[in-house]
Write a protein that holds these residues in place. Structure first.
Motif, mmCIF file in Angstrom:
data_model
loop_
_atom_site.group_PDB
_atom_site.id
_atom_site.type_symbol
_atom_site.label_atom_id
_atom_site.label_comp_id
_atom_site.label_asym_id
_atom_site.label_seq_id
_atom_site.Cartn_x
_atom_site.Cartn_y
_atom_site.Cartn_z
ATOM 1 N N VAL A 71 -1.771 27.521 -47.941
ATOM 2 C CA VAL A 71 -0.907 27.183 -46.975
ATOM 3 C C VAL A 71 -0.068 25.978 -47.242
ATOM 4 C CG1 VAL A 71 -0.140 27.013 -44.563
ATOM 5 C CG2 VAL A 71 -1.743 28.705 -45.135
ATOM 6 N N ALA A 72 -0.854 24.940 -47.244
ATOM 7 C CA ALA A 72 -0.361 23.547 -47.650
ATOM 8 C C ALA A 72 -1.145 22.782 -49.019
ATOM 9 C CB ALA A 72 -0.488 22.561 -46.278
ATOM 10 N N GLU A 73 -0.361 22.387 -49.772
ATOM 11 C CA GLU A 73 -1.113 21.557 -50.743
ATOM 12 C C GLU A 73 -2.024 20.723 -50.449
ATOM 13 O OE1 GLU A 73 1.884 20.206 -53.638
ATOM 14 O OE2 GLU A 73 2.813 22.387 -53.946
ATOM 15 N N GLU A 74 -1.868 19.744 -49.528
ATOM 16 C CA GLU A 74 -2.610 18.541 -49.049
ATOM 17 C C GLU A 74 -3.751 19.262 -48.413
ATOM 18 O OE1 GLU A 74 0.467 19.056 -45.539
ATOM 19 O OE2 GLU A 74 0.255 19.360 -47.939
ATOM 20 N N VAL A 75 -4.127 20.167 -48.013
ATOM 21 C CA VAL A 75 -5.241 20.949 -47.365
ATOM 22 C C VAL A 75 -6.434 20.722 -48.247
ATOM 23 C CG1 VAL A 75 -6.550 22.904 -46.788
ATOM 24 C CG2 VAL A 75 -4.067 22.347 -45.761
ATOM 25 N N VAL A 76 -7.413 20.006 -47.757
ATOM 26 C CA VAL A 76 -8.599 19.808 -48.442
ATOM 27 C C VAL A 76 -9.824 20.532 -47.663
ATOM 28 C CG1 VAL A 76 -10.396 18.199 -49.446
ATOM 29 C CG2 VAL A 76 -7.994 17.639 -49.294
ATOM 30 N N ASP A 77 -10.832 21.157 -48.333
ATOM 31 C CA ASP A 77 -11.697 21.932 -47.773
ATOM 32 C C ASP A 77 -12.463 21.285 -46.427
ATOM 33 O OD1 ASP A 77 -10.981 23.540 -49.634
ATOM 34 O OD2 ASP A 77 -13.059 24.377 -50.367
ATOM 35 N N ASP A 78 -13.060 20.040 -47.048
ATOM 36 C CA ASP A 78 -13.833 19.336 -45.751
ATOM 37 C C ASP A 78 -12.718 19.016 -44.860
ATOM 38 O OD1 ASP A 78 -15.925 19.716 -47.432
ATOM 39 O OD2 ASP A 78 -15.894 17.614 -48.074
ATOM 40 N N ASP A 79 -11.826 18.381 -44.997
ATOM 41 C CA ASP A 79 -10.678 18.034 -44.061
ATOM 42 C C ASP A 79 -10.496 19.232 -43.037
ATOM 43 O OD1 ASP A 79 -10.663 15.547 -44.923
ATOM 44 O OD2 ASP A 79 -8.718 15.892 -45.995
ATOM 45 N N TYR A 80 -10.060 20.290 -43.547
ATOM 46 C CA TYR A 80 -9.696 21.662 -42.821
ATOM 47 C C TYR A 80 -10.903 22.051 -41.900
ATOM 48 C CZ TYR A 80 -6.250 24.631 -40.978
ATOM 49 O OH TYR A 80 -5.488 25.460 -40.121
ATOM 50 N N TYR A 81 -11.992 21.990 -42.588
ATOM 51 C CA TYR A 81 -13.424 22.361 -42.104
ATOM 52 C C TYR A 81 -13.727 21.525 -40.842
ATOM 53 C CZ TYR A 81 -18.308 23.471 -41.013
ATOM 54 O OH TYR A 81 -19.518 23.745 -40.791
ATOM 55 N N ASN A 82 -13.498 20.168 -41.006
ATOM 56 C CA ASN A 82 -13.718 19.286 -39.761
ATOM 57 C C ASN A 82 -12.589 19.639 -38.766
ATOM 58 O OD1 ASN A 82 -15.855 18.216 -41.071
ATOM 59 N ND2 ASN A 82 -14.588 16.473 -41.899
ATOM 60 N N TYR A 83 -11.235 19.862 -39.204
ATOM 61 C CA TYR A 83 -10.289 20.016 -38.205
ATOM 62 C C TYR A 83 -10.548 21.219 -37.297
ATOM 63 C CZ TYR A 83 -5.910 21.563 -36.058
ATOM 64 O OH TYR A 83 -5.093 22.143 -35.208
ATOM 65 N N ILE A 84 -10.934 22.267 -38.068
ATOM 66 C CA ILE A 84 -11.590 23.578 -37.243
ATOM 67 C C ILE A 84 -12.565 23.337 -36.310
ATOM 68 C CG2 ILE A 84 -12.297 25.895 -37.459
ATOM 69 C CD1 ILE A 84 -9.236 25.725 -37.866
ATOM 70 N N ASN A 85 -13.377 22.712 -36.715
ATOM 71 C CA ASN A 85 -14.691 22.117 -35.761
ATOM 72 C C ASN A 85 -14.253 21.310 -34.496
ATOM 73 O OD1 ASN A 85 -16.538 23.608 -37.046
ATOM 74 N ND2 ASN A 85 -17.055 22.029 -38.331
ATOM 75 N N SER A 86 -13.171 20.536 -34.921
ATOM 76 C CA SER A 86 -12.531 19.663 -33.712
ATOM 77 C C SER A 86 -11.863 20.564 -32.622
ATOM 78 C CB SER A 86 -11.783 18.333 -34.195
ATOM 79 O OG SER A 86 -10.463 18.958 -34.830
ATOM 80 N N VAL A 87 -11.096 21.471 -33.335
ATOM 81 C CA VAL A 87 -10.496 22.529 -32.234
ATOM 82 C C VAL A 87 -11.480 23.445 -31.380
ATOM 83 C CG1 VAL A 87 -8.984 24.354 -32.094
ATOM 84 C CG2 VAL A 87 -8.453 22.638 -33.688
#
Length: 449
Positions: A71-87
């Motif tokens: 969806v976004a070029e700047e998405v990094v696996d670990d970053d997005y994984y941590n984001y989902i966990n924060s939500v």
């Protein structure tokens, strides 16, 4: 058909969902029996819920969708994984605070000392902390919806998955936005404890007139019948108010009450016992109930249905009663065994059954098997979120009781008493072991009966 099917059919037919319509539009008349249950069934059709486990499931699906479709070029696996966990953590905190609030409200309102898992719709307070947490969740939902809305259709493989996630999180977002509107909320909210630790968040629209208009504003006659539509003043006012009949643009005729064909004066007795400790005096209440129930079921050599408002209290009393020996079988309702124990109770004439929930109405056992109906507590439901909302329309405690809680209790009591005499030859006794039965409340109850 049942009420739920009929209500669903009316909604679909009015929405021109012809493929989903269950019944013909060409009926000459609609007869709604057991009409006192119409409001509850309307709520059951219209209600929705948010389950934390399903929220987490869809957040995990969102994470996979984002990574798989870039969806976004700047998405990094670990970053997005941590984001989902924060939500997830924000949702977890929100549900924890709502659960705590519901527990406190339940503890203050619970007059029968029931277990919190006995309540289907427990209200909670929208504290500052809960509003703050909802606003935090809303910010994350806006970000998630922005991602899903701005996905280029050529850049993802599964349009169905995107639409599902978009619709799901849009629904959650709409609910969360409504929850912070205070008195302008369009929904009534509650929680259901499916165990001591876990809750679901439920809600239903406050104004159901758009649906009741569809149900009642037909060009054909609609006849509603029930043994418990009249209140203690021999009026249909409570029934009309709760079903929305007062708001429809159609005349409503009130028929005269039809007397029961059964000879209650000669075939039934009503017995109050004022010696049992109140439900808030837990230990003494359990002990007194066990002693009195033991005496009563021995007096009739079994043949007794013992009704409780609380599963936990029922189990505690049952365990104490079973410390004695009886010349008949004593059954107890457990999760999932209602049909089996009902059949066993009916076939074993001298048996007794400890039950709650659905056994307060809707069962019909003719003959000697049910000759002794024991009611342990008056079935007040002052923890139900719908009742609390209706009671909130009145300012004084006396008006809340008179216009909401007492009529609701009387309907449940009358339905329960209706289990005793099911044919001309039935005889029996109703035993009320709630000390409130001897107070002014008892006078209201006697008048209603």
């Amino acid at each position: 058909t049942n009420h739920a099917n009929y209500i669903t059919n009316v909604i679909k037919s009015e929405n021109n969902d012809r493929d989903e319509v269950l019944f013909s539009r060409d009926a000459d008349m609609v007869v709604i029996d057991e009409a006192h249950k119409l409001e509850e069934n309307l709520i059951n059709v219209l209600e929705n819920e948010i389950r934390l486990s399903i929220v987490f499931y869809n957040l995990d699906n969102l994470y996979r969708f984002v990574l798989e479709n870039m969806v976004a070029e700047e998405v990094v696996d670990d970053d997005y994984y941590n984001y989902i966990n924060s939500v997830k953590e924000k949702f977890r905190y929100l549900f924890a605070y709502i659960k705590r609030s519901a527990g406190l409200v339940f503890a203050r309102s619970n007059k029968n000392n029931n277990s919190i898992t006995d309540g289907n719709r427990l209200s909670f307070n929208f504290s500052k902390e809960i509003i703050y947490l909802i606003n935090g969740v809303n910010k994350e939902l806006e970000f998630i919806l922005n991602i899903l809305n701005n996905t280029d259709s050529s850049s993802y493989n599964d349009e169905g998955k995107r639409c599902h996630l978009l619709n799901y999180f849009k629904k959650i977002s709409d609910v969360m936005k409504d929850m912070v509107l205070g008195e302008r909320r369009k929904n009534i909210y509650w929680v259901s404890f499916y165990d001591e630790e876990s809750i679901n968040l439920g809600y239903v629209i406050k104004d159901k007139s758009s649906v009741t208009d569809k149900i009642f504003n037909k060009k054909i006659p609609i006849v509603m019948t029930s043994a418990t539509m009249l209140d203690e003043n021999n009026s249909y006012s409570y029934f009309r108010s709760r079903t929305g009949l007062d708001k429809i643009g159609r005349s409503v005729e009130e028929a005269d009450e039809q007397k029961s064909p059964f000879d209650y004066d000669n075939n039934a007795l009503f017995y109050y016992d004022t010696s049992v400790a109140g439900p808030n005096d837990k230990d003494n209440n359990i002990c007194d109930l066990a002693i009195k129930i033991g005496e009563l079921i021995r007096a009739t050599n079994g043949k007794a249905l013992v009704l409780f408002t609380s599963k936990a209290r029922m189990r505690e009393v049952y365990d104490l009663v079973m410390e004695e020996e009886y010349p008949f079988k004593i059954l107890i309702q457990n999760d999932g065994n209602a049909d089996r124990v009902r059949e066993e109770f009916e076939s074993d004439v001298n048996s007794c059954l400890f039950a709650t929930g659905s056994f307060w109405e809707g069962i019909s056992i003719k003959g000697k098997s049910l000759s002794n109906l024991i009611i342990t507590h008056l079935p007040f439901d002052n923890v139900d979120a719908i009742n609390k909302y209706e009671a909130g329309k009145y300012t004084s405690g006396e008006d809340k009781m008179k216009n909401v809680y007492i009529p609701d209790m009387l309907i449940k009591m009358e339905q329960a008493i209706g289990r005793l005499i099911r044919c001309d030859t039935d005889t029996g006794i109703v035993c009320c072991l709630d000390s409130n039965g001897s107070s002014n409340l008892g006078n209201i109850f006697n008048s209603s009966l």
